[in-house]
Design an enzyme around this catalytic site. Sequence first.
Site, PDB file in Angstrom:
ATOM      1  N   HIS A  56       0.458  -1.503  -0.019  1.00 43.37           N
ATOM      2  CA  HIS A  56       0.293  -0.657  -0.308  1.00 43.37           C
ATOM      3  C   HIS A  56       0.317   1.233   0.125  1.00 43.37           C
ATOM      4  CE1 HIS A  56       1.300  -0.761   4.361  1.00 43.37           C
ATOM      5  NE2 HIS A  56       0.218   0.540   4.501  1.00 43.37           N
ATOM      6  N   HIS A  58       1.142   4.145   1.429  1.00 47.70           N
ATOM      7  CA  HIS A  58       2.102   5.280   2.773  1.00 47.70           C
ATOM      8  C   HIS A  58       3.195   4.992   2.951  1.00 47.70           C
ATOM      9  CE1 HIS A  58      -1.891   3.720   5.294  1.00 47.70           C
ATOM     10  NE2 HIS A  58      -2.463   4.322   4.037  1.00 47.70           N
ATOM     11  N   ASP A  60       5.471   4.996   5.681  1.00 50.69           N
ATOM     12  CA  ASP A  60       6.179   3.950   5.814  1.00 50.69           C
ATOM     13  C   ASP A  60       6.590   2.907   5.481  1.00 50.69           C
ATOM     14  OD1 ASP A  60       3.966   3.306   6.928  1.00 50.69           O
ATOM     15  OD2 ASP A  60       4.850   2.631   8.933  1.00 50.69           O
ATOM     16  N   HIS A  61       5.907   2.601   3.562  1.00 54.77           N
ATOM     17  CA  HIS A  61       6.099   1.399   3.546  1.00 54.77           C
ATOM     18  C   HIS A  61       7.046   1.606   2.407  1.00 54.77           C
ATOM     19  CE1 HIS A  61       3.881  -1.562   6.302  1.00 54.77           C
ATOM     20  NE2 HIS A  61       3.293   0.022   6.289  1.00 54.77           N
ATOM     21  N   HIS A 114      -7.579  -1.076   5.851  1.00 56.78           N
ATOM     22  CA  HIS A 114      -7.055   0.046   6.522  1.00 56.78           C
ATOM     23  C   HIS A 114      -6.398   0.971   5.323  1.00 56.78           C
ATOM     24  CE1 HIS A 114      -2.933   1.918   8.241  1.00 56.78           C
ATOM     25  NE2 HIS A 114      -2.820   1.590   7.027  1.00 56.78           N
ATOM     26  N   ASP A 133      -0.476  -3.987   6.140  1.00 52.66           N
ATOM     27  CA  ASP A 133      -0.608  -3.861   7.214  1.00 52.66           C
ATOM     28  C   ASP A 133      -2.183  -3.892   8.012  1.00 52.66           C
ATOM     29  OD1 ASP A 133       1.102  -2.463   7.947  1.00 52.66           O
ATOM     30  OD2 ASP A 133       0.440  -0.016   7.927  1.00 52.66           O
ATOM     31  N   HIS A 171       4.157  -4.640  10.657  1.00 57.10           N
ATOM     32  CA  HIS A 171       4.629  -4.276  11.632  1.00 57.10           C
ATOM     33  C   HIS A 171       4.455  -4.934  12.713  1.00 57.10           C
ATOM     34  CE1 HIS A 171       4.289   0.612  10.427  1.00 57.10           C
ATOM     35  NE2 HIS A 171       3.635   0.407   9.627  1.00 57.10           N
TER      36      HIS A 171
END
Length: 255
Positions: A56, A58, A60-61, A114, A133, A171
Amino acid sequence: MPAEIHVFRCLEDNIGALIHDPQTGACAAIDAPEEAAVEAALAQTGWRLSDILVTHRHADHIQGIPGLKSRHGCRVVAPVKAQTDVPFADTYVREGDSVLVGELNAHVWETPGHCRDHIAYWFAADRALFAGDTLFTLGCGRVMESSYAEMWHSLQRLAALPGEARVYSGHDYVLSNAKFALAVEPGNDALQARQKEAEAAKAEGRFLVPSTIAEEKATNPFLRAGEPAVAEAAGKAGADAETVFTALREWKNRF
């Protein structure tokens, strides 16, 4: 030959993963939370990065992707619904597509909840699910853009996989998830044992990724919304599982 999988920590609590085809030498990173951490994992394993599979959009990915692509010339595969936010991908995929990493085949499943663009990669032959996530060890992702119903549907789809399927999540929230799960089911013996295992793992510098579908169905409250005791704890005795799930997720948001 079976896939080889290596997991490692990125940033503060992200989990990075490499999946390697020993027959062809191809290797994919699942997301790229942190360029340096992925490079360190490649150096440790001796594998050559050929692909990055994005779950996805975001930050932080995906924030490590530009540097890794520049260095390795790897192919980037991303959800078609994230095309605007991941413009540097080479291939965009949707529900029903397949992705090859060497000769390892991943089925693409859209798992909104998410976020709307979220996908998971299911390597059926290796019983390996890269859930991003959507599903965590003892937890699930926060519902941010989609509906609770969509997230529940996504989780139910993952829960229908074989019990031995390994779940690689994005995570490490295991200890906080365990605390919440025990608030929901304090008498769950399997959950109590899982919490002790998580505490021991942390003390040894490890984390409980991967988990398995069977372990999650026995201990993860979000997959146990159909259990009467879980419904009662959520204040929804007698309600359908989707309603219970919604109450659990809202409870977890406040926990």
